[in-house]
Enzyme design. Structure first.
Site, mmCIF file in Angstrom:
data_model
loop_
_atom_site.group_PDB
_atom_site.id
_atom_site.type_symbol
_atom_site.label_atom_id
_atom_site.label_comp_id
_atom_site.label_asym_id
_atom_site.label_seq_id
_atom_site.Cartn_x
_atom_site.Cartn_y
_atom_site.Cartn_z
ATOM 1 N N ASP A 72 0.879 -1.165 0.000
ATOM 2 C CA ASP A 72 0.000 0.000 0.000
ATOM 3 C C ASP A 72 0.916 1.214 0.000
ATOM 4 O OD1 ASP A 72 -1.626 2.159 0.548
ATOM 5 O OD2 ASP A 72 -2.797 1.146 2.097
ATOM 6 N N TYR A 172 -10.046 15.694 -9.699
ATOM 7 C CA TYR A 172 -9.411 14.964 -10.796
ATOM 8 C C TYR A 172 -8.454 15.880 -11.554
ATOM 9 C CZ TYR A 172 -9.018 11.719 -14.753
ATOM 10 O OH TYR A 172 -8.532 10.865 -15.720
ATOM 11 N N LYS A 176 -4.288 15.168 -11.920
ATOM 12 C CA LYS A 176 -3.613 14.890 -13.181
ATOM 13 C C LYS A 176 -2.608 15.975 -13.560
ATOM 14 C CE LYS A 176 -5.646 11.096 -13.237
ATOM 15 N NZ LYS A 176 -4.855 9.934 -12.755
#
Length: 302
Positions: A72, A172, A176
């Site tokens: 993880d 988002y 990005k």
């Protein structure tokens, strides 16, 4: 092109682009450590069937050596232990690909920040940004012990495209854009050590989830163009893998340091093709064709 003798880590290689990247590094002869949270004995919250063991086996089948390690990447101690293991077993790290994502079920299109679920948005940012920084923190000291190393930040959209287009969610969008900027920043720190950092975006990728969405397979994907004509410019996950393998094998790769690249643009540079012999260039298509019609932003590119 050969990467025989090179040691690679693909962080986030359970499925999608990560699996495709690991596969192509293996096909070029590299030893590839593949990480993720889903194993044959334990699933992540995705509840998906793909496992890191499958990815490692694919790497080995293609000629490399695949090593699956459950990690993880939000857990610093787990990442530290992984890098210590790579040091013990090989004493070097030549290629680091930061492909951890995990946000498919967290973002909401066309939602302003006050409308978007806050917990999901913040978790998305942790998965997309914190994991990459934690991994770089632990892995890059090993990589810079030998000159010629390569760090790849995988994202969605070139820096040019993302600078001019809102990615339909503040969370988002930030995630990005951040990966492109991280690569640029890491490039400044790595250059004195003879290492290279770049960010790369695949095009509209035919990931396992995307194929399921259109109810097609990799063999029958063209059927999906009856529903979505723009899917004609899609690419397999192996295409971005071939881009990174070509870049890693290039003795002059430092010329790309700090740049935002795409699988399609590197295919033009290095001459490789997708599995079906095609050479899609999604982001050029987005600029030259879709911009003319001003459609809604395409989704599913990661």
């Amino acid at each position: 092109m050969t990467l025989k003798g090179k040691i690679a880590l693909v962080a986030g290689a359970t499925r999608g682009g990560g699996r495709g990247i690991a596969a192509e590094l293996g096909a070029a002869g590299a030893t590839v450590y593949v990480t993720g949270r889903t194993t044959r004995s334990q699933q992540s919250e995705y509840k998906r069937p793909e496992t890191i063991e499958e990815t490692a086996e694919l790497v080995s089948e293609l000629g490399g050596e695949g090593v699956a390690v459950q990690v993880d990447h939000l857990q610093s101690t787990q990442v530290k232990a992984l890098i210590e293991r790579i040091r013990r077993e090989h004493g070097r790290l030549d290629i680091l690909v930061n492909d951890v994502w995990g946000g498919e079920n967290l973002f909401e299109w066309n939602k302003a920040v006050w409308e978007h679920d806050l917990d999901n948005g913040l978790k998305l940012l942790r998965l997309a940004i914190d994991t990459h920084l934690i991994t770089a923190h632990h892995a890059l000291p090993l990589m810079i012990e030998n000159r010629g190393g390569l760090l790849v930040e995988v994202t969605d959209g070139t820096a040019e495209y993302n600078a001019e287009h809102y990615r339909l969610s503040p969370f988002y969008d930030l995630a990005k854009v951040a990966a492109n900027r991280m690569a640029w920043a890491h490039a400044k720190d790595l250059e004195p050590h003879g290492a290279t950092a770049i960010s790369i975006t695949p095009g509209w990728m035919r990931s396992e989830m995307m194929l399921e969405h259109f109810q097609v397979t990799e063999e029958t994907w063209r059927e999906a163009t009856k529903i979505q004509p723009h899917f004609v410019i899609s690419e397999s996950p192996r295409f971005v893998g071939r881009a990174i393998a070509a870049l890693a094998a290039d003795p002059q790769k430092a010329r790309w340091n700090g740049q935002s690249l795409s699988s399609g643009s590197l295919a033009q540079e290095y001459g490789f093709t997708d599995l079906d012999g095609s050479r899609p260039d999604c982001w050029r298509y987005m600029r030259e064709v879709m911009e003319q019609n001003k459609p809604a932003d395409a989704t599913g590119y990661r």
